[in-house]
Enzyme design. Sequence first.
Site, PDB file in Angstrom:
ATOM      1  N   CYS A   1     -26.678  -0.692  -2.376  1.00  0.00           N
ATOM      2  CA  CYS A   1     -25.508  -1.490  -2.067  1.00  0.00           C
ATOM      3  C   CYS A   1     -25.781  -3.037  -1.444  1.00  0.00           C
ATOM      4  CB  CYS A   1     -24.423  -1.278  -0.747  1.00  0.00           C
ATOM      5  SG  CYS A   1     -23.595  -2.064   0.060  1.00  0.00           S
TER       6      CYS A   1
ATOM      7  N   CYS B   1     -26.168   7.258   3.565  1.00  0.00           N
ATOM      8  CA  CYS B   1     -24.774   6.910   2.216  1.00  0.00           C
ATOM      9  C   CYS B   1     -25.027   6.782   1.195  1.00  0.00           C
ATOM     10  CB  CYS B   1     -24.912   4.916   2.453  1.00  0.00           C
ATOM     11  SG  CYS B   1     -23.837   4.565   2.049  1.00  0.00           S
TER      12      CYS B   1
ATOM     13  N   CYS C   1     -19.077   5.283   5.642  1.00  0.00           N
ATOM     14  CA  CYS C   1     -18.845   3.675   5.991  1.00  0.00           C
ATOM     15  C   CYS C   1     -17.536   2.867   7.051  1.00  0.00           C
ATOM     16  CB  CYS C   1     -18.498   2.595   4.435  1.00  0.00           C
ATOM     17  SG  CYS C   1     -19.215   1.503   3.925  1.00  0.00           S
TER      18      CYS C   1
ATOM     19  N   CYS D   1     -25.312   3.418   7.203  1.00  0.00           N
ATOM     20  CA  CYS D   1     -25.769   2.981   5.482  1.00  0.00           C
ATOM     21  C   CYS D   1     -27.173   3.947   5.431  1.00  0.00           C
ATOM     22  CB  CYS D   1     -27.204   1.978   5.912  1.00  0.00           C
ATOM     23  SG  CYS D   1     -25.692   0.716   6.502  1.00  0.00           S
TER      24      CYS D   1
ATOM     25  N   LYS E   1       1.222  -1.411   0.124  1.00  0.00           N
ATOM     26  CA  LYS E   1      -0.464  -0.084   0.111  1.00  0.00           C
ATOM     27  C   LYS E   1       1.141   1.274   0.095  1.00  0.00           C
ATOM     28  CE  LYS E   1      -0.901   2.220   3.483  1.00  0.00           C
ATOM     29  NZ  LYS E   1      -1.629   2.461   4.511  1.00  0.00           N
TER      30      LYS E   1
END
Length: 297
Positions: A292, A286, A276, A283, A206
């Site tokens: 989703c 969102c 998230c 949610c 990363k």
Amino acid sequence: MSPRLTRTTSKYFSSKTNVPETNKLNKSSSLSKTVTRKATRKHINIEIEESSSVNNLEKRLDKEPPTPPTSWEEVYNAIKEYRKNIIAPVDTMGCERLADEPSDHITPQTSRFQTLVSLMLSSQTKDHVTAAAVQNLRQKLPGGLNLDSILQVDEKFLDECISKVGFHRKKATYLKQSAKKCKEEYDGDIPNTVEGLMKLPGVGPKMAYLCMQVAWKQNEGIGVDVHVHRITNRLGWCNTEQAGPEATRKVLESWLPRSLWREINPMLVGFGQTTCFPQYPKCSNCPVKKMCPSVSF
């Protein structure tokens, strides 16, 4: 800085799209030895065993590239539009923002080294803590934050300067070792390849991919951290929750356009920092909740 619903401009989020809605941790059979997702809705038709190596996964992807998830562009653009109005810690204190720009007093080599240091300190550490540690190094190291200053001070002093970050003792050791390697093998600069960066102590995939993007302006791969790993699995874009971030990177790179490889990290990191969450994701707020597969109210 607290999130606020005001229009912001960011170098990552500039295009406009319409906004649909997402989220919740998928608690399906994660203990099974083989995790399988069928090609339904937004799920990729790919099967990954927990014990599969990233190399084996790469070979399988070369033979049978997965079909991009259904409506992924709509979901991606909705999150991108949503993020334009939400200021997350990564937008002001992310590692790509902590290095000094090259100037009469800051050489390009020093700027690149500062980016590397910021990334090394950021592992398992919140952005504001990393930013404070970088600033502490600027103020306390002789001559400021640069390679020679890291080499001049003893490891104990270096550890005291970064004592708030996670695993600071190991990171102090890694910083000293990496600075020495850069001085001796790269003429005082940092490596300019992913492979070279990953040979530095404490530098993983990363960090290497993000460092290439930020320090060298080269888009060699996606920087997958815990946020990108979690969210892309929740969205059904990957089925790599058990296989780990490197498997997630391989799957994403197999279908996501290369032009999006750089912006997806800050976009999803900020989304994970503000909406998230690992536990109790928001949610109901969102932008992709209607699309989703992991959504929960």
